[in-house]
Design a protein around this motif. Structure first.
Motif, short mmCIF file in Angstrom:
data_model
loop_
_atom_site.label_atom_id
_atom_site.label_comp_id
_atom_site.label_asym_id
_atom_site.label_seq_id
_atom_site.Cartn_x
_atom_site.Cartn_y
_atom_site.Cartn_z
N ALA A 75 0.95 -1.23 -0.15
CA ALA A 75 -0.14 -0.08 0.05
C ALA A 75 1.09 1.03 -0.07
N VAL A 125 -8.06 3.80 5.76
CA VAL A 125 -8.13 2.89 4.66
C VAL A 125 -9.56 2.53 4.19
N ASN A 184 -7.65 1.87 -0.04
CA ASN A 184 -6.49 1.52 -0.76
C ASN A 184 -6.76 1.10 -2.21
#
Lengths: 406, 389
Positions: free
Chosen positions: A21, A189, A213
């Motif tokens: 990520a 996220v 993400n």
């Protein structure tokens, strides 16, 4: 714009979703013209391949450079207190007798030591903003903010509540909360994770921005021949065998499915602290002949596992995001995911279920196994959907936050 | 001077539960009674009751000059009788004015015509009977579910005694022609085809409250102006009744618009029902439609039968016909028919942004549907040919 970013890991030195990520986000940011200095803790025993490759690999595409700075430290991702002590002993044992170790005597002291170094790094350039990822880096971010007087963004990929199934370590929890309080903006996220930050840490929801993400695939992988010519249909679990991932719910659903249709094999891929529990549980449920444990998988074996499965199930009890369903779709395998996950907020072409709802989980598994049309629709639409993801979207959202703060 | 025809579609399906594979053989609780009741009362409050009142007021005010037509599915009438009988009373009051016409259709809002003529005939007869019983009149104009239409359907409707049939004025069907004429479908004798003016109907049905639309705010005067400028002899405004109060909430001004529309139209035009148009307007020519066209242009048929799930489900339900009918079990037959409503297939649409599936996703709708079909099959007294997985 110059961003000083603190992380735990960065590919190829990564063992989990966090590194991927961070790399995706940094790449996206540099495409927007942001100059990112990425700081990761790394001990001499960890770093084996050249740093240069690491930097060059990203420079080819990026408009701006990403430089990765390593700070000598024993910290590594997903480390717990026991892991740290083990690693420290390993290092100390290899030192000549009498020579003292420079590393902290426990995990938290090491996190502190890292944050002291962060002050020095922060002063090395004219950074506009500080951005740090997950709790180990929060003390570094806070100190960098103090010496630089620049805004701090803290990014939350997983809270202590997700990792521990609701039994947080108080010291880690405190560090997370301090990071949230000191931050000028918090990036979560998923909405799922944002809600955790609001509920468990008492943070004002307006301070938390959701930046989902993404993944960026080079292409559709297609199905590999697994070499297995089973008559049974195959349902796959793939992930760490730990409470957070809900592997036991997979077994309960398997039991329910097998009562209805005995011609199904359940594959459990991965290792973790619940491995023995899982093996015992499958015996106790009387389905051990229908459950296969593969142990730890890596590289092509992961693709093979997806390919041999008719359905991938992610029954996580608390998944801040969750990349594996996207990987599965990329391999042409439909997915059933728990609603207690961030990825369920952004993925449409999949089946979703509450992780605790064993009957619905089994009902949906049987649906995919019984109806070829359903399998095909999920596979084709999911494949198409997963190819639309791009790190450009989260990077743009991140940029908005940066501009708002500077 | 044009003839303006206002026709509203009224339909509510029997929505299903998340019927699980583990319920098969154990219970037959397919339908979500609570949800259906909730929706029935909500729609009655927001749309059917206030809109029916408005229609009644308008009819009284204009003393025979304002007319309107309704197509109410049998399953919608069933639910009104069960959950909101006051709505039935207001429709009866409208029927008594003599300015309201009811269209014929399949009782269960099904696509049975394309899968079983026998079933189609029975459902149309059931609906016809229901309308006669409730409103004391007999439909002379037919509308198929979702306005899906072709030559064969027109010929069939003609043989059943219908004088007219309504469908969608899509470019696929019309080519260069205008929807504002009456046509006669290829391979029919005298049945007349009325086509929805898609643009103007959707200006009201879909765009009325859209503030980003360049014609917003829409007024009855503006609509009358467009209508006057359009070529042709008739303008058919066909739409979902829920446009009044449900799609466009009361505060959007939709009721005010509707209240003013009859006056504006009557300045230069006349109102007519489909039955009156069929009697009084000559056909402008033959129209040849092979493929089904439907309610929402191409998107409509794709949303209905555009993917593997929908095809598998609809084929499977009609495969049960023989066995279901041989059972002579009224409840089983009723359940089987309720599962034919097109809505169930809409809920399985995967390529559209808005899916109104009561099950959360098209995939979940499919699983629930197929589980129900499997239970229906278990209930048959005689086995049917199993299909390959």
């Amino acid at each position: 714009m110059k961003v000083l970013m603190f992380g735990w890991e960065f590919p190829p030195h990564s063992s989990g979703g966090l590194g991927t990520a961070c790399a995706g986000l940094t790449k996206g940011l540099s495409n927007h013209g942001v100059d990112v200095t990425f700081v990761i803790p790394s001990s001499k025993i960890d770093v084996q391949s050249s740093h240069v490759n690491l930097i060059v690999a990203d420079r080819t595409k990026a408009k701006q450079s990403i430089s990765v700075t390593f700070v000598d430290s024993l910290l590594s991702p997903y480390m717990n207190i026991k892991d740290y002590v083990g690693k420290l002993e390993l290092i100390t044992d290899s030192l000549p007798p009498g020579a003292g170790s420079v590393y902290g005597k426990d995990l938290f002291q090491e996190v502190y030591r890292l944050s002291e170094k962060a002050k020095i790094i922060a002063l090395s350039d004219n950074f506009d903003i500080i951005h740090c990822h997950d709790w180990m880096t929060y003390p570094s971010g806070i100190k960098a903010k103090k010496v630089l007087g620049k805004p701090l963004v803290v990014h939350i990929h997983a809270t202590e509540f997700d990792r521990t199934g609701g039994n947080p370590n108080q010291v880690i929890y405190n560090m997370e909360r301090e990071g949230f309080n000191e931050a000028d903006k918090i990036l979560a996220v998923s909405n799922f994770t944002k809600q955790k930050v609001v509920d468990h840490y008492g943070i004002d929801p307006d301070k938390v921005e959701v930046v989902h993400n993404a993944v960026e695939f080079n292409g559709y992988k297609g199905r590999k021949n697994s070499g297995i010519n089973a008559l049974d249909k195959v349902v796959l679990f793939l992930g760490r065998l730990t409470m957070q991932k809900g592997p036991e719910y997979f077994l309960y659903a398997a039991k329910r499915v097998l009562e209805h249709d005995p011609n199904v094999t359940f594959v459990v891929a991965g290792t973790g602290d619940m491995e023995q529990f899982m093996i015992n549980k499958s015996c106790e449920l009387g389905i051990s002949d229908k459950v296969r444990f593969t142990g730890f998988l890596s590289g092509d074996d992961i693709d093979r596992a997806y390919s041999m499965a008719d359905l991938y199930v992610m029954p996580s009890i608390s998944e801040p995001f969750g990349i594996t369903p996207l990987e599965s779709l990329r391999n042409g395998t439909p997915v059933l995911i728990s609603k207690q996950s961030g990825v369920s907020e952004v993925l449409d072409h999949c089946l979703k279920v509450d992780f605790w709802d064993i009957d619905q989980m089994a009902n949906k598994i049987l649906g995919v196994l019984n109806w070829q049309e359903l399998h095909t629709e999920l596979k084709e639409n999911g494949k198409h959907e997963v190819m639309q993801f791009s790190w450009d979207d989260p990077a743009s959202k991140c940029m908005e936050v940066y501009h708002e703060l500077t | 001077m044009k003839k303006v025809c206002l026709y509203f579609q009224v339909h509510q399906p029997f929505r299903t539960n998340n019927y699980s594979v583990f319920s098969i053989g154990n219970d037959h609780k397919y339908f979500d009674h609570d949800k259906n009741m909730r929706i029935a009362s909500k729609v009655a409050d927001q749309c059917y009751l206030p809109a029916n009142k408005l229609m009644l007021d308008l009819i009284r005010k204009h003393q025979g000059k304002f007319k309107v037509a309704f197509g109410i599915s049998g399953v919608a009438l069933d639910q009104m009788e069960e959950y909101t009988p006051q709505v039935i009373d207001t429709f009866k009051a409208l029927a008594d004015t003599g300015c309201v016409e009811f269209l014929g259709e399949t009782y269960h809002h099904s696509l049975s015509f394309f899968y079983s003529k026998e079933e189609f005939l029975e459902q149309v007869r059931m609906h016809d009977q229901k309308i006669q019983n409730l409103f004391g009149m007999r439909p002379t104009v037919f509308r198929n579910s979702e306005l899906v239409f072709n030559n064969e359907l027109a010929a069939y409707a003609e043989s059943m005694g219908y004088k007219g049939i309504v469908s969608n004025g899509t470019p696929q069907a019309l080519g260069w022609r205008s929807p504002n004429y009456v046509y006669n479908p290829t391979s029919t004798k005298s049945i007349k085809l009325l086509l929805k003016n898609v643009g103007m109907s959707e200006d009201i049905e879909h765009r009325f409250s859209d503030e980003s639309w360049n014609e917003w705010p829409m007024t009855s005067r503006k609509m009358a102006g467009w209508l006057g400028d359009a070529e042709g002899e008739v303008v058919n405004l066909f739409m979902d009744y829920e446009a009044l109060g449900e799609h466009h909430k009361k505060d959007s001004g939709i009721f005010t618009f509707m209240k003013q529309l009859p006056d504006e139209i009557l300045k230069n035009h006349v109102w007519a029902t489909p039955g009156e148009i069929v009697e009084s307007v000559k056909s402008a020519g033959e129209l040849d439609v092979h493929l089904p066209i439907s309610g929402n242009n191409l998107e409509g048929i794709r949303a209905l039968l555009g993917n593997n799930l929908q095809h598998a489900a609809i084929n499977r339900i009609y495969q049960l016909e023989k066995g279901v009918k041989a059972s002579n079990d009224p409840e089983l037959i009723d359940h089987w028919r309720k599962m034919q409503s097109t809505d169930h297939f809409h809920y399985m649409a995967t390529g559209i942004s808005k899916n109104h599936s009561p099950h959360g996703s098209p995939y979940d709708s499919f699983i629930a549907y197929m589980n129900i079909v499997n239970d229906l099959q278990l209930r048959l007294k005689q086995p049917v040919t199993p299909i390959a997985k």
